[in-house]
Design a protein around this motif. Structure first.
Motif, PDB file in Angstrom:
ATOM      1  N   LYS A  88      11.489  36.700  58.981  1.00  0.00           N
ATOM      2  CA  LYS A  88      11.709  37.803  59.923  1.00  0.00           C
ATOM      3  C   LYS A  88      12.757  38.790  59.419  1.00  0.00           C
ATOM      4  CE  LYS A  88      14.945  35.083  62.740  1.00  0.00           C
ATOM      5  NZ  LYS A  88      16.158  35.606  62.172  1.00  0.00           N
ATOM      6  N   PRO A  91      11.033  42.249  57.238  1.00  0.00           N
ATOM      7  CA  PRO A  91      10.695  43.535  57.863  1.00  0.00           C
ATOM      8  C   PRO A  91      11.924  44.342  58.269  1.00  0.00           C
ATOM      9  CG  PRO A  91       9.482  41.743  58.923  1.00  0.00           C
ATOM     10  CD  PRO A  91      10.426  41.124  57.951  1.00  0.00           C
ATOM     11  N   ALA A  92      13.014  43.653  58.638  1.00  0.00           N
ATOM     12  CA  ALA A  92      14.242  44.372  59.021  1.00  0.00           C
ATOM     13  C   ALA A  92      14.758  45.189  57.847  1.00  0.00           C
ATOM     14  CB  ALA A  92      15.305  43.385  59.498  1.00  0.00           C
ATOM     15  N   GLU A  94      12.907  46.060  55.143  1.00  0.00           N
ATOM     16  CA  GLU A  94      11.857  47.011  54.772  1.00  0.00           C
ATOM     17  C   GLU A  94      11.925  48.287  55.621  1.00  0.00           C
ATOM     18  OE1 GLU A  94       9.064  46.766  52.206  1.00  0.00           O
ATOM     19  OE2 GLU A  94      10.974  45.849  51.646  1.00  0.00           O
ATOM     20  N   ARG A  95      12.304  48.151  56.886  1.00  0.00           N
ATOM     21  CA  ARG A  95      12.386  49.325  57.771  1.00  0.00           C
ATOM     22  C   ARG A  95      13.428  50.333  57.301  1.00  0.00           C
ATOM     23  NH1 ARG A  95      11.344  45.495  61.899  1.00  0.00           N
ATOM     24  NH2 ARG A  95      13.567  45.189  62.308  1.00  0.00           N
ATOM     25  N   THR A  96      14.423  49.886  56.528  1.00  0.00           N
ATOM     26  CA  THR A  96      15.447  50.814  56.038  1.00  0.00           C
ATOM     27  C   THR A  96      14.904  51.735  54.953  1.00  0.00           C
ATOM     28  OG1 THR A  96      16.273  49.398  54.239  1.00  0.00           O
ATOM     29  CG2 THR A  96      17.232  49.069  56.451  1.00  0.00           C
ATOM     30  N   ARG A  97      13.841  51.321  54.275  1.00  0.00           N
ATOM     31  CA  ARG A  97      13.246  52.055  53.141  1.00  0.00           C
ATOM     32  C   ARG A  97      14.243  52.275  51.997  1.00  0.00           C
ATOM     33  NH1 ARG A  97       8.303  54.494  54.933  1.00  0.00           N
ATOM     34  NH2 ARG A  97       8.138  54.341  57.188  1.00  0.00           N
TER      35      ARG A  97
END
Length: 200
Positions: A88, A91-92, A94-97
């Motif tokens: 989990k 994705p946290a 990955e959301r920052t890019r």
């Protein structure tokens, strides 16, 4: 409290992480009144997760095949590995890019109270990956709590045996939009120790 299947459902829902007795009861009664099609979709989704989803053989992230989509992506930088505790956490980040490397999921954190030591985590697999040519940086992104810190400290000790490897830790400190008066001492202390120079 209730009888038969209703109580069984409440008990099973209550075993899920983060679901207390009241939430379990609320969910159970929601499911009792839900449309049959909604229940069927939920059953199908649960069964598909059990049947089709496994863990990536390379990094330990969730995957539908042997490798997850990130390990399968040739555009990702295989020389940088970000170590996280759980799937989990991926994705946290990955959301920052901000991160374009690969991941390694430990499967938890060192917690002697819970009987979890280094041998129960995917640390041996991480060391094998780092020993391969081309890996030049490991970013430790464990949680900023007691168990996460213990895990990061243990990994730092293990990774010192790789002389050309850069080992970094995610910075921690004050959240954007927060007030100093509400920050705890540890967070405020980390913000001071992790301060950086700014251009005037």
């Amino acid at each position: 409290m209730y009888e038969g299947p209703v109580q069984d459902l409440i008990d099973e829902l209550g075993r899920l992480p983060g679901i207390g007795p009241k939430s379990a009861q609320r969910l159970a009664f929601h499911l009792l009144t839900a449309d049959g099609a909604d229940i069927t979709r939920l059953q199908t989704a649960l069964q598909r997760v059990k049947d089709e989803v496994k863990f990536c053989t390379e990094c330990g992230n969730v995957a539908e095949g042997d490798l997850c989509r990130i390990c399968n992506d040739p555009r990702r930088d295989a020389g940088v590995i970000c170590v996280v505790e759980e799937p989990k956490d991926v994705p946290a980040i990955e959301r920052t890019r901000e991160f374009r490397g690969r991941y390694h999921v430990l499967g938890g954190a060192i917690s002697p109270i819970d009987g979890i030591g280094p041998d129960q985590l995917r640390i041996a697999q991480l060391l094998r990956r780092i020993a391969e040519p081309g890996v030049n940086e490991v970013i430790l992104a464990t949680d900023p709590n007691l168990e996460g810190e213990a895990t990061a400290t243990y990994l730092i000790r293990m990774l010192r045996t790789f002389p050309d490897l850069a080992v970094t830790r995610l910075a921690s400190g004050l959240p954007v939009g927060g007030d100093l008066e509400y920050a705890d001492e540890v967070t405020l202390g980390r913000a001071f120790s992790g301060r950086r120079s700014v251009d005037a």
